[in-house]
Design a protein around this motif. Structure first.
Motif, PDB file in Angstrom:
ATOM      1  N   HIS A   1       0.828  -1.200   0.000  1.00 45.05           N
ATOM      2  CA  HIS A   1       0.000   0.000   0.000  1.00 45.05           C
ATOM      3  C   HIS A   1       0.865   1.254   0.000  1.00 45.05           C
ATOM      4  N   ARG A   2       0.490   2.215  -0.823  1.00 43.22           N
ATOM      5  CA  ARG A   2       1.167   3.501  -0.858  1.00 43.22           C
ATOM      6  C   ARG A   2       0.196   4.591  -0.437  1.00 43.22           C
ATOM      7  N   PRO A   3       0.606   5.519   0.405  1.00 44.64           N
ATOM      8  CA  PRO A   3      -0.289   6.616   0.783  1.00 44.64           C
ATOM      9  C   PRO A   3      -0.522   7.531  -0.410  1.00 44.64           C
ATOM     10  N   PRO A   4      -1.631   8.276  -0.408  1.00 44.96           N
ATOM     11  CA  PRO A   4      -1.901   9.190  -1.520  1.00 44.96           C
ATOM     12  C   PRO A   4      -0.876  10.314  -1.567  1.00 44.96           C
ATOM     13  N   LEU A   5      -0.641  10.807  -2.765  1.00 45.26           N
ATOM     14  CA  LEU A   5       0.309  11.895  -2.987  1.00 45.26           C
ATOM     15  C   LEU A   5      -0.350  12.986  -3.811  1.00 45.26           C
ATOM     16  N   LEU A   6       0.049  14.217  -3.549  1.00 49.33           N
ATOM     17  CA  LEU A   6      -0.377  15.361  -4.340  1.00 49.33           C
ATOM     18  C   LEU A   6       0.844  15.851  -5.106  1.00 49.33           C
ATOM     19  N   LEU A   7       0.687  16.010  -6.411  1.00 50.28           N
ATOM     20  CA  LEU A   7       1.819  16.348  -7.267  1.00 50.28           C
ATOM     21  C   LEU A   7       1.513  17.599  -8.085  1.00 50.28           C
ATOM     22  N   GLY A   8       2.462  18.519  -8.118  1.00 50.93           N
ATOM     23  CA  GLY A   8       2.394  19.634  -9.044  1.00 50.93           C
ATOM     24  C   GLY A   8       3.087  19.208 -10.326  1.00 50.93           C
ATOM     25  N   LEU A   9       2.311  18.845 -11.323  1.00 52.70           N
ATOM     26  CA  LEU A   9       2.849  18.254 -12.553  1.00 52.70           C
ATOM     27  C   LEU A   9       3.419  19.346 -13.466  1.00 52.70           C
ATOM     28  N   HIS A  10       4.609  19.067 -14.042  1.00 50.69           N
ATOM     29  CA  HIS A  10       5.237  19.975 -15.000  1.00 50.69           C
ATOM     30  C   HIS A  10       5.305  19.361 -16.396  1.00 50.69           C
ATOM     31  N   THR A  11       5.471  18.037 -16.458  1.00 49.07           N
ATOM     32  CA  THR A  11       5.615  17.340 -17.734  1.00 49.07           C
ATOM     33  C   THR A  11       4.645  16.156 -17.758  1.00 49.07           C
ATOM     34  N   PRO A  12       3.909  15.958 -18.858  1.00 49.52           N
ATOM     35  CA  PRO A  12       3.982  16.621 -20.167  1.00 49.52           C
ATOM     36  C   PRO A  12       3.243  17.956 -20.250  1.00 49.52           C
TER      37      PRO A  12
END
Length: 316
Positions: free
Chosen positions: A234-245
Motif C-alpha cells: 500500500h502507498r499513501p496518496p500523494l499530491l503532485l504539481g505536474l510539470h511534464t507533459p
C-alpha cells in the motif's frame, strides 16, 4: 462515552463549517454560508446540527481515508453507494489477483465454482499456500452437491472422463467508470481542502465537477486518469504539481494518477497528456511532491485580497 464522542465529532464538523464559511467570506465578501464543493449547495450553520452536512473521508473510509471536508448529505451518500463502493470493489479484486497469482497476502470471501455444468456456491480462502474451497451445504442445493461428489468419485475411478475445466468466480462486481470517478472525487476533494473555493469552483474545473455529479456518463477523456504500475504494498496518496507533459495538479491514489487542471493558461490539460501518451507509448510524468492536506487549509482563498472572488450564482 458515546455522548462525549458525539460532541467531539460535532465540534470537528463545526470547525470545518467555520473554516469554509470564513474562506467564502474572505473570497467573496458574503458571510454566513458554507458551500458543498460538489453540488455548490449553500448551507447555514444550522445545517450541521440538522445533519444536512456530513464529514467526507478522503480517500474513502474503506481505504483508510481520514475525515477532511464537509459535503452535503446527498452528495456523500450518493458517492458511498456508487463510486466509493466501486473503488473498494476494485481494490478487493486487485488483492484477490495478488493472492491468487503472486501468492501475496490472504483473501477470503464467498464465490462460486463451476465444474462441468454444475455451479456450486463456495467459501474460499486464498493465501501463500494456494486456494482452499469449502462448499457449505446451507447455501447450495443438496442434490447438486451429491451429484458433483458422485461425479468426482467416478472421475477418480476412471469411470467417467475427468472434468475439462473448473471455473472460479467471485461476487466482486463494479463499473470501471464508477471506480475512476471515485478516484477523481478523492483528487478533487483533496484539492478543495488544500486550496479552497477559488480553485475548486474555477471554470477550469467545470467538467470535473460535472463528471463527479454524473458517474454513469463518461464526460472526461481517458487521459484524465493514468494507471501507474507499482509494487503491491500500500502507498499513501500523494499530491503532485505536474510539470511534464503539461502543467496540472495530479493526485496519486491507489494505482491511479488523477489529473486535474491547474489555474493557468492550460485550461484543458487532457489533450496534451493524450498526445504524449500516443507519441511515446508510455507517458513520463515529472513534477514536485506537494504536502497532502490533513486539514481544510483552503490556502488560496485566504492568500487572495479580500473580496477577490469572482461573481457566482451561488446563494447561501
Amino acid at each position: 462515552m458515546a455522548s462525549v464522542g458525539r460532541r467531539k465529532r460535532l465540534r470537528a464538523k463545526y470547525g470545518m463549517w467555520e473554516r469554509g464559511a470564513a474562506a467564502w467570506e474572505h473570497l467573496t465578501g458574503q458571510a454566513g454560508g458554507y458551500f458543498c464543493p460538489i453540488c455548490q449547495g449553500g448551507y447555514r450553520r444550522g445545517a450541521v446540527d440538522a445533519g444536512l452536512l456530513t464529514v467526507d473521508h478522503v480517500p474513502p473510509a474503506s481505504l483508510g481515508g481520514k475525515e477532511l471536508v464537509l459535503t452535503c448529505k446527498e452528495c456523500n451518500n450518493t458517492a458511498g453507494h456508487t463510486v466509493d463502493a466501486a473503488v473498494r470493489a476494485r481494490e478487493d479484486l486487485f488483492a484477490l489477483g495478488r493472492a491468487l497469482f503472486q501468492r501475496e497476502g490472504t483473501v477470503s470471501g464467498r464465490g462460486a465454482i463451476t465444474i462441468g455444468d454444475t455451479r456450486l456456491n463456495i467459501d474460499f480462502a486464498i493465501g501463500p499456500d494456494g486456494p482452499t474451497f469449502v462448499v457449505p451445504r446451507e447455501i447450495n442445493d443438496p442434490a447438486k452437491i451429491e451429484a458433483q461428489e458422485a461425479y468426482l468419485r467416478d472421475s477418480s475411478a476412471g469411470k467417467v472422463p475427468s472434468p475439462r475445466s473448473l471455473t472460479f468466480s467471485t461476487g466482486i462486481r463494479f463499473r470501471s467508470l464508477h471506480a475512476k470517478v471515485g478516484d477523481l472525487r478523492t483528487a478533487y476533494l483533496a484539492a478543495f481542502a488544500k486550496y479552497g473555493y477559488w480553485y475548486a469552483l474555477h471554470p477550469h474545473l467545470d467538467a470535473v465537477r460535472r463528471q463527479i455529479r454524473n458517474p454513469d456518463t463518461a464526460i472526461l477523456p481517458d487521459s484524465a486518469w493514468s494507471l501507474i504500475m507499482q509494487p503491491s504494498e500500500h502507498r499513501p496518496p500523494l499530491l503532485l504539481g505536474l510539470h511534464t507533459p503539461t502543467e496540472a495538479l495530479s493526485v496519486y491514489v491507489g494505482r491511479v494518477l488523477v489529473h486535474l487542471p491547474w489555474l493557468n493558461e492550460v485550461e484543458d490539460p487532457y489533450p496534451l497528456i493524450a498526445a504524449a501518451r500516443k507519441r511515446d507509448g508510455a507517458t513520463t510524468f515529472s513534477g514536485e511532491v506537494l504536502d497532502w492536506p490533513t486539514v481544510m487549509s483552503m490556502s488560496i482563498d485566504f492568500q487572495l485580497p479580500k473580496g477577490a472572488g469572482r461573481a457566482t450564482d451561488t446563494d447561501a
